[in-house]
Design a protein around this motif. Structure first.
Motif, PDB file in Angstrom:
ATOM      1  N   LEU A  78       0.843  -1.196   0.000  1.00 29.43           N
ATOM      2  CA  LEU A  78       0.000   0.000   0.000  1.00 29.43           C
ATOM      3  C   LEU A  78       0.878   1.247   0.000  1.00 29.43           C
ATOM      4  N   PHE A  79       0.745   2.055  -1.048  1.00 29.23           N
ATOM      5  CA  PHE A  79       1.390   3.353  -1.119  1.00 29.23           C
ATOM      6  C   PHE A  79       0.359   4.401  -0.720  1.00 29.23           C
ATOM      7  N   ASP A  80       0.570   5.012   0.431  1.00 24.76           N
ATOM      8  CA  ASP A  80      -0.386   5.947   1.010  1.00 24.76           C
ATOM      9  C   ASP A  80      -0.084   7.356   0.530  1.00 24.76           C
ATOM     10  N   THR A  81      -0.990   7.916  -0.246  1.00 28.82           N
ATOM     11  CA  THR A  81      -0.821   9.281  -0.746  1.00 28.82           C
ATOM     12  C   THR A  81      -1.621  10.285   0.073  1.00 28.82           C
ATOM     13  N   GLY A  82      -2.282   9.804   1.131  1.00 27.60           N
ATOM     14  CA  GLY A  82      -3.095  10.676   1.946  1.00 27.60           C
ATOM     15  C   GLY A  82      -4.528  10.794   1.489  1.00 27.60           C
ATOM     16  N   SER A  83      -4.899  10.022   0.477  1.00 26.44           N
ATOM     17  CA  SER A  83      -6.249  10.072  -0.051  1.00 26.44           C
ATOM     18  C   SER A  83      -7.170   9.153   0.752  1.00 26.44           C
ATOM     19  N   ALA A  84      -8.463   9.393   0.646  1.00 23.49           N
ATOM     20  CA  ALA A  84      -9.453   8.508   1.261  1.00 23.49           C
ATOM     21  C   ALA A  84      -9.884   7.415   0.299  1.00 23.49           C
ATOM     22  N   ARG A  85      -9.315   7.428  -0.909  1.00 26.42           N
ATOM     23  CA  ARG A  85      -9.687   6.452  -1.933  1.00 26.42           C
ATOM     24  C   ARG A  85      -8.433   5.736  -2.429  1.00 26.42           C
ATOM     25  N   THR A  86      -8.630   4.528  -2.976  1.00 23.19           N
ATOM     26  CA  THR A  86      -7.490   3.708  -3.390  1.00 23.19           C
ATOM     27  C   THR A  86      -7.783   3.030  -4.728  1.00 23.19           C
ATOM     28  N   VAL A  87      -6.750   2.943  -5.557  1.00 22.64           N
ATOM     29  CA  VAL A  87      -6.810   2.159  -6.792  1.00 22.64           C
ATOM     30  C   VAL A  87      -5.902   0.944  -6.614  1.00 22.64           C
ATOM     31  N   ALA A  88      -6.342  -0.210  -7.071  1.00 23.21           N
ATOM     32  CA  ALA A  88      -5.546  -1.436  -6.957  1.00 23.21           C
ATOM     33  C   ALA A  88      -5.015  -1.848  -8.324  1.00 23.21           C
ATOM     34  N   ILE A  89      -3.821  -2.427  -8.301  1.00 22.08           N
ATOM     35  CA  ILE A  89      -3.183  -3.000  -9.489  1.00 22.08           C
ATOM     36  C   ILE A  89      -2.840  -4.440  -9.162  1.00 22.08           C
TER      37      ILE A  89
END
Length: 396
Positions: free
Chosen positions: A59-70
């Protein structure tokens, strides 16, 4: 967005792909592969997660409340390699003959780029990024276990993307389609129970009185061919039985028969119809020969169905994306992810043009078919896949 040093990226892609190609492992038993992935991820700005057996996520946390998976699949096939390349499989009888080593190499190289973005350009990406390295794509559908682990809910994943290298498409091309892309695959196993007796004792008996399991199997197969043609008038379908075993000797009625086959369809509705019609056809064939039966139709992998809206959004940043006219009767367990969250699956062409099937990069191999003991391709194509992933994780 950070630029990419293509020479360095290609060297990294090739290194990962070849190191992973040397250590193919099967199903959920992937200790060397997982250890390699963990070594690559350990120094990066990500949290490594093990949501279920045989699975590694970053998990790369960018500070967003949303996530994209690869997603990248890790398992190989029980095939003895015959490529002769210097980095050939070190595990006898096992080979990355389906390109999963390439899938992992693209996602691991993406991880290195994401690490730089997170450290040097905080806030540059609109979502957190979850990299999913999953087991058992070739066997029991490892994607289903990943979904059941709750990793997507815990990390607010709202979309997922994945690739498969594809020898049937020209080298470097990118293709997919909205809606159905790949088929549902379900295995069918049938046991027919008759009564073995010397053939001399069948003289004068009706067919039903012979209890001939071989004849019942034959009648089922003939009728099943007609059934598939009929159902195929409504939508594409394949149902084929590749295994038939019956009897023990030439002068006795077969007391048992076994059949095994596979069904490929693109909708749940057609799957239910096929199950119903196969069972009815089998019942009629067995009843006509005085036999009984058992039938098992596995649920299998669902169809890979791309989310229409997400596909169109992805297409806005992928001008090279080609649209496939008709879905393909191949199966992939990426479908399980799409039943939980919107997802799009792409095909990355690794096939050489017909008039250029000679050298394949520095390997001296032409691209060959998936699941063959000589599968090989020009690794420079992985730069194309990496470019696609970089644009997808930046998609608003």
């Amino acid at each position: 967005m950070l630029e990419l040093d293509t020479d360095a990226a290609l060297a990294e892609l090739v290194r990962h792909r070849r190191e992973l190609h040397r250590i193919p492992e099967l199903d959920f038993c992937l200790p060397e592969t997982i250890a390699y992935i963990e070594r690559v991820l350990e120094p990066l700005s990500c949290t490594v997660i093990h949501p279920c057996d045989g699975c590694v996520c970053a998990l790369f946390d960018t500070g967003s409340a949303r996530t994209v998976a690869i997603r990248a699949d890790m398992d190989a096939l029980p095939i003895a390699e015959a490529t002769g390349v210097p980095f050939a499989s070190a595990h006898e009888g096992r080979m990355h003959a389906c390109g999963h080593d390439a899938h992992m190499a693209m996602v691991l190289t993406l991880a290195g780029w994401l690490d730089r973005v997170v450290r040097e350009r905080p806030g540059a990406l609109p979502r957190n990024v979850l990299l999913v390295f999953q087991p058992a794509e070739e066997t029991t559908g490892g994607a289903a276990r990943v979904c059941a682990s709750g990793v997507f809910e815990r990390n607010q994943v709202e979309r997922i993307f994945g690739f498969h290298v594809w020898p049937d498409l020209p080298w470097g091309s990118l293709a997919s389609r909205p809606g159905p892309l790949l088929a549902r695959a379900s295995e069918v196993h049938i046991s027919i129970h008759g009564q073995s007796t010397h053939i001399a004792k069948t003289f004068g008996l009706t067919v039903e009185e012979t209890h001939d399991a071989a004849l019942a199997a034959a009648r089922f197969l003939v009728t099943e061919r007609w059934l598939v043609r009929k159902l195929g008038q409504d939508e594409p379908i394949v149902a084929h039985f590749g295994l038939l075993q019956a009897g023990t000797v030439c002068n006795a009625v077969a007391g048992e028969a076994a059949l095994a086959g596979s069904v490929r369809v693109f909708s749940d509705a057609m799957f239910e119809r096929v199950k119903e019609e196969l069972a009815r056809t089998l019942d009629e064939a067995c009843s006509s020969c005085g036999c009984t039966y058992d039938i098992d139709i596995a649920e299998g992998y669902p169809p890979v169905t791309n989310d229409d809206a997400l596909f169109e959004r992805a297409a806005t940043v992928l001008p090279e994306l080609q649209r496939i006219d008709e879905p393909l009767l191949i199966a992939e367990d990426f479908a399980f992810y799409q039943r939980q969250i919107p997802g799009v699956f792409f095909l990355l062409g690794v096939g050489a043009p017909q008039d250029e099937r000679a050298a394949c990069g520095d390997l001296g191999h032409a691209t060959t078919a998936l699941h063959t003991d000589t599968f090989m391709f020009d690794e420079r194509v992985l730069l194309e896949g990496l470019s696609v992933y970089r644009r997808l994780v930046a998609l608003p």
